[in-house]
Design a protein around this motif. Structure first.
Motif, PDB file in Angstrom:
ATOM      1  N   HIS A  63      41.339  42.816  26.986  1.00  0.00           N
ATOM      2  CA  HIS A  63      41.055  42.520  25.551  1.00  0.00           C
ATOM      3  C   HIS A  63      41.627  41.522  24.603  1.00  0.00           C
ATOM      4  CE1 HIS A  63      41.877  44.169  20.989  1.00  0.00           C
ATOM      5  NE2 HIS A  63      40.533  43.431  21.230  1.00  0.00           N
ATOM      6  N   ILE A  64      40.887  40.388  24.254  1.00  0.00           N
ATOM      7  CA  ILE A  64      41.724  39.650  23.649  1.00  0.00           C
ATOM      8  C   ILE A  64      40.656  39.409  22.350  1.00  0.00           C
ATOM      9  CG2 ILE A  64      41.762  37.253  23.294  1.00  0.00           C
ATOM     10  CD1 ILE A  64      40.935  36.504  25.795  1.00  0.00           C
ATOM     11  N   SER A  65      41.705  39.347  21.116  1.00  0.00           N
ATOM     12  CA  SER A  65      41.506  39.738  19.667  1.00  0.00           C
ATOM     13  C   SER A  65      41.217  38.575  18.768  1.00  0.00           C
ATOM     14  CB  SER A  65      42.591  40.695  19.166  1.00  0.00           C
ATOM     15  OG  SER A  65      43.561  40.908  19.135  1.00  0.00           O
ATOM     16  N   TYR A  66      41.427  38.856  17.587  1.00  0.00           N
ATOM     17  CA  TYR A  66      41.143  37.551  16.684  1.00  0.00           C
ATOM     18  C   TYR A  66      40.859  36.742  17.696  1.00  0.00           C
ATOM     19  CZ  TYR A  66      43.221  40.664  13.961  1.00  0.00           C
ATOM     20  OH  TYR A  66      43.546  42.380  13.646  1.00  0.00           O
ATOM     21  N   ILE A  67      39.567  36.704  17.800  1.00  0.00           N
ATOM     22  CA  ILE A  67      38.939  34.944  18.518  1.00  0.00           C
ATOM     23  C   ILE A  67      38.438  34.208  17.190  1.00  0.00           C
ATOM     24  CG2 ILE A  67      37.246  34.521  20.274  1.00  0.00           C
ATOM     25  CD1 ILE A  67      38.159  36.653  21.980  1.00  0.00           C
ATOM     26  N   GLU A  68      38.425  32.727  17.064  1.00  0.00           N
ATOM     27  CA  GLU A  68      38.235  32.028  16.624  1.00  0.00           C
ATOM     28  C   GLU A  68      37.272  31.015  16.725  1.00  0.00           C
ATOM     29  OE1 GLU A  68      41.084  30.836  13.343  1.00  0.00           O
ATOM     30  OE2 GLU A  68      41.433  28.899  14.902  1.00  0.00           O
ATOM     31  N   GLU A  69      37.710  30.418  18.791  1.00  0.00           N
ATOM     32  CA  GLU A  69      36.820  30.238  18.669  1.00  0.00           C
ATOM     33  C   GLU A  69      36.957  29.932  19.736  1.00  0.00           C
ATOM     34  OE1 GLU A  69      38.922  25.972  18.519  1.00  0.00           O
ATOM     35  OE2 GLU A  69      37.614  25.273  19.192  1.00  0.00           O
ATOM     36  N   ILE A  70      35.526  29.755  21.042  1.00  0.00           N
ATOM     37  CA  ILE A  70      35.412  29.914  22.142  1.00  0.00           C
ATOM     38  C   ILE A  70      35.148  28.245  23.202  1.00  0.00           C
ATOM     39  CG2 ILE A  70      33.790  30.895  24.114  1.00  0.00           C
ATOM     40  CD1 ILE A  70      32.661  32.797  22.406  1.00  0.00           C
ATOM     41  N   LEU A  71      36.504  28.670  23.958  1.00  0.00           N
ATOM     42  CA  LEU A  71      37.077  26.906  24.647  1.00  0.00           C
ATOM     43  C   LEU A  71      35.951  26.778  25.121  1.00  0.00           C
ATOM     44  CD1 LEU A  71      39.856  26.482  23.870  1.00  0.00           C
ATOM     45  CD2 LEU A  71      38.927  25.771  22.683  1.00  0.00           C
ATOM     46  N   ASN A  72      35.014  27.874  26.393  1.00  0.00           N
ATOM     47  CA  ASN A  72      34.596  27.608  27.518  1.00  0.00           C
ATOM     48  C   ASN A  72      34.610  29.339  28.661  1.00  0.00           C
ATOM     49  OD1 ASN A  72      34.076  26.707  30.490  1.00  0.00           O
ATOM     50  ND2 ASN A  72      35.919  26.340  31.148  1.00  0.00           N
ATOM     51  N   ILE A  73      33.264  29.257  29.264  1.00  0.00           N
ATOM     52  CA  ILE A  73      33.471  30.280  29.465  1.00  0.00           C
ATOM     53  C   ILE A  73      32.860  29.942  30.948  1.00  0.00           C
ATOM     54  CG2 ILE A  73      31.441  31.991  29.728  1.00  0.00           C
ATOM     55  CD1 ILE A  73      31.049  31.714  27.113  1.00  0.00           C
ATOM     56  N   SER A  74      33.443  29.792  32.173  1.00  0.00           N
ATOM     57  CA  SER A  74      33.025  29.675  33.620  1.00  0.00           C
ATOM     58  C   SER A  74      32.677  30.639  34.277  1.00  0.00           C
ATOM     59  CB  SER A  74      34.039  29.086  34.400  1.00  0.00           C
ATOM     60  OG  SER A  74      35.090  30.335  34.687  1.00  0.00           O
ATOM     61  N   GLU A  75      31.924  30.625  35.392  1.00  0.00           N
ATOM     62  CA  GLU A  75      31.613  31.751  35.956  1.00  0.00           C
ATOM     63  C   GLU A  75      31.940  33.429  36.002  1.00  0.00           C
ATOM     64  OE1 GLU A  75      29.822  32.531  41.213  1.00  0.00           O
ATOM     65  OE2 GLU A  75      29.950  31.047  40.607  1.00  0.00           O
ATOM     66  N   ASN A  76      34.157  32.862  36.361  1.00  0.00           N
ATOM     67  CA  ASN A  76      34.419  34.400  36.203  1.00  0.00           C
ATOM     68  C   ASN A  76      35.297  34.276  35.061  1.00  0.00           C
ATOM     69  OD1 ASN A  76      33.810  35.322  38.684  1.00  0.00           O
ATOM     70  ND2 ASN A  76      34.727  33.527  39.217  1.00  0.00           N
ATOM     71  N   ASP A  77      35.447  34.113  34.590  1.00  0.00           N
ATOM     72  CA  ASP A  77      36.605  33.953  33.264  1.00  0.00           C
ATOM     73  C   ASP A  77      36.298  33.055  31.939  1.00  0.00           C
ATOM     74  OD1 ASP A  77      37.475  31.561  33.251  1.00  0.00           O
ATOM     75  OD2 ASP A  77      38.128  31.736  35.105  1.00  0.00           O
ATOM     76  N   ILE A  78      36.639  33.368  30.755  1.00  0.00           N
ATOM     77  CA  ILE A  78      36.502  32.814  29.648  1.00  0.00           C
ATOM     78  C   ILE A  78      37.662  32.330  28.677  1.00  0.00           C
ATOM     79  CG2 ILE A  78      37.006  34.504  27.917  1.00  0.00           C
ATOM     80  CD1 ILE A  78      34.485  34.355  26.688  1.00  0.00           C
ATOM     81  N   THR A  79      38.054  31.468  28.231  1.00  0.00           N
ATOM     82  CA  THR A  79      39.205  30.497  27.557  1.00  0.00           C
ATOM     83  C   THR A  79      38.711  30.675  26.107  1.00  0.00           C
ATOM     84  OG1 THR A  79      39.683  29.375  29.375  1.00  0.00           O
ATOM     85  CG2 THR A  79      40.591  28.786  26.940  1.00  0.00           C
ATOM     86  N   VAL A  80      39.730  31.088  25.187  1.00  0.00           N
ATOM     87  CA  VAL A  80      39.614  31.135  24.038  1.00  0.00           C
ATOM     88  C   VAL A  80      40.507  30.944  22.787  1.00  0.00           C
ATOM     89  CG1 VAL A  80      37.469  33.178  24.282  1.00  0.00           C
ATOM     90  CG2 VAL A  80      39.950  33.812  23.713  1.00  0.00           C
ATOM     91  N   VAL A  81      40.445  31.023  21.612  1.00  0.00           N
ATOM     92  CA  VAL A  81      41.833  30.622  20.680  1.00  0.00           C
ATOM     93  C   VAL A  81      41.613  31.928  20.477  1.00  0.00           C
ATOM     94  CG1 VAL A  81      42.826  29.208  18.755  1.00  0.00           C
ATOM     95  CG2 VAL A  81      40.867  28.249  20.903  1.00  0.00           C
ATOM     96  N   SER A  82      42.408  32.500  19.903  1.00  0.00           N
ATOM     97  CA  SER A  82      43.164  33.730  19.809  1.00  0.00           C
ATOM     98  C   SER A  82      44.066  33.268  18.117  1.00  0.00           C
ATOM     99  CB  SER A  82      43.828  34.848  20.169  1.00  0.00           C
ATOM    100  OG  SER A  82      44.079  35.737  19.833  1.00  0.00           O
ATOM    101  N   ASN A  83      43.850  33.420  16.768  1.00  0.00           N
ATOM    102  CA  ASN A  83      44.591  33.345  15.320  1.00  0.00           C
ATOM    103  C   ASN A  83      45.219  34.491  15.167  1.00  0.00           C
ATOM    104  OD1 ASN A  83      45.503  32.392  12.871  1.00  0.00           O
ATOM    105  ND2 ASN A  83      44.036  31.109  12.681  1.00  0.00           N
ATOM    106  N   ILE A  84      46.197  34.420  15.513  1.00  0.00           N
ATOM    107  CA  ILE A  84      47.188  35.928  15.065  1.00  0.00           C
ATOM    108  C   ILE A  84      48.314  35.816  14.291  1.00  0.00           C
ATOM    109  CG2 ILE A  84      48.174  38.000  16.263  1.00  0.00           C
ATOM    110  CD1 ILE A  84      46.518  37.649  18.878  1.00  0.00           C
ATOM    111  N   PHE A  85      48.046  36.296  12.953  1.00  0.00           N
ATOM    112  CA  PHE A  85      49.011  35.628  12.477  1.00  0.00           C
ATOM    113  C   PHE A  85      49.518  34.609  11.843  1.00  0.00           C
ATOM    114  CE2 PHE A  85      48.463  40.389  13.430  1.00  0.00           C
ATOM    115  CZ  PHE A  85      47.893  40.647  12.409  1.00  0.00           C
ATOM    116  N   ASP A  86      50.390  34.677  12.951  1.00  0.00           N
ATOM    117  CA  ASP A  86      51.587  33.186  12.602  1.00  0.00           C
ATOM    118  C   ASP A  86      50.880  32.244  13.990  1.00  0.00           C
ATOM    119  OD1 ASP A  86      52.236  34.777  15.518  1.00  0.00           O
ATOM    120  OD2 ASP A  86      54.306  33.998  15.213  1.00  0.00           O
ATOM    121  N   GLY A  87      50.424  32.535  14.404  1.00  0.00           N
ATOM    122  CA  GLY A  87      49.886  30.980  15.304  1.00  0.00           C
ATOM    123  C   GLY A  87      48.523  30.999  16.556  1.00  0.00           C
ATOM    124  N   LYS A  88      48.061  29.954  16.558  1.00  0.00           N
ATOM    125  CA  LYS A  88      46.996  30.319  17.208  1.00  0.00           C
ATOM    126  C   LYS A  88      47.608  29.849  18.996  1.00  0.00           C
ATOM    127  CE  LYS A  88      44.538  27.824  13.965  1.00  0.00           C
ATOM    128  NZ  LYS A  88      42.783  26.806  13.461  1.00  0.00           N
TER     129      LYS A  88
END
Ligand SMILES: Cc1cc2nc3c(=O)[nH]c(=O)nc-3n(C[C@H](O)[C@H](O)[C@H](O)COP(=O)(O)OP(=O)(O)OC[C@H]3O[C@@H](n4cnc5c(N)ncnc54)[C@H](O)[C@@H]3O)c2cc1C
Length: 266
Positions: free
Chosen positions: A140-165
């Protein structure tokens, strides 16, 4: 790839009244809408589905009128909708809600990407997404503010949690909790509204989910949380006081008022 988007139908919080005696929200006093945060989850799901050429399914648990929100979800681009509705589901807390939604996702065949809003404007716990991921045993990834990449098996995102990204990557299947900063939800077009109006919305009751959940786990029976009391803050309008002559007394009086209302310390 399959995508599920979880949306909750919530009352218009500007208008809704509370039944403080019984600790309930009196939903008959206001119209309903899709939880505003869920529109961002919907937009993200529809965007991914469009770019990958796959299906996106909107899912809600609630009374029969929840079908209207699913139709709106379809009008905003989802491929289809499924309503989870049964009297037995009533009075669910976040645990029972998450277990029921997780059971439905298992019945669908757990989708690669499950999107939920950050929180709701009525219950406002922000717990449902994380709990579903736990019940499904998926990341589970929370507080997502950007989706960087979606490949065949995985996803890379930017999560903004309180004190940092944080840049985070997770393998499918994954549950993503998105923020309002992720996108700007589209508006339904006239054509998509008319398609949505005709869409068939299957309803799954407890019986349809019985391979994945027990009757003791849903609704009020499956809910360890009890709302004992609701306290609605008094809406107070601004008060204006005018004084021309006796300014000193007036100031003392004003300071006294502010101390009484805990705005100033005595
Ligand atoms: C005034 C009030 C106080 C409450 N207090 C509590 C409490 O203290 N503890 C407790 O356990 N429950 C509480 N509840 C009940 C709680 O609102 C419901 O259990 C609800 O179904 C899920 O919790 P949430 O609204 O906080 O969702 P959140 O966890 O804030 O929702 C996060 C996301 O999960 C998804 N989601 C949530 N509900 C649904 C749904 N029914 N269908 C599809 N997707 C969904 C949406 O994408 C949403 O954006 C309260 C309800 C009210 C009205």
């Amino acid at each position: 790839m399959n995508i599920a988007i979880l949306i909750k139908q919530v009352p218009d919080m500007e208008r809704v009244k509370f039944d403080c005696e019984r600790g309930l929200v009196d939903r008959s006093t206001a119209g309903v809408e899709i939880n505003p945060f869920d529109l961002n989850a919907l937009e993200a799901g529809v965007n991914i589905a469009e770019s990958k050429g796959c299906e996106s399914v909107v899912l809600t648990m609630g009374p029969p009128r929840g079908a209207d929100s699913l139709r709106e979800g379809i009008a905003r681009g989802a491929s289809r909708g499924i309503l989870l509705s049964d009297r037995a589901f009533g009075g669910a807390d976040t645990k029972a809600t998450s277990k029921t939604l997780a059971a439905a996702l298992k019945k669908m065949g757990v989708p690669e990407i499950i999107l939920v809003g950050e929180k709701t404007v009525d219950g406002d716990t922000g717990q449902v997404g994380a709990e579903i991921a736990e019940f499904l045993g998926i990341p589970h990834i929370s507080y997502i503010e950007e989706i960087l990449n979606i490949s065949e098996n995985d996803i890379t995102v930017v999560s903004n949690i309180f004190d940092g990204k944080f840049v985070k990557k997770a393998k499918f299947p994954v549950l993503l909790t998105v923020t309002k900063d992720l996108n700007v939800p589209r508006l339904p077009s006239f054509k998509s509204k008319s398609i949505a109006r005709k869409a068939e919305i299957p309803t799954w009751s407890l019986e349809e989910l019985s391979d994945f959940i027990e009757k003791e786990e849903v609704g009020i029976k499956g809910s360890p949380t009890k709302v004992r009391k609701i306290v609605v803050p008094k809406a107070e309008s601004r008060v204006c006081k005018k004084e021309k002559d006796n300014i000193e007394n007036f100031l003392d009086e004003m300071i006294g008022d502010l101390i009484e209302k805990n705005v100033l310390e005595g």
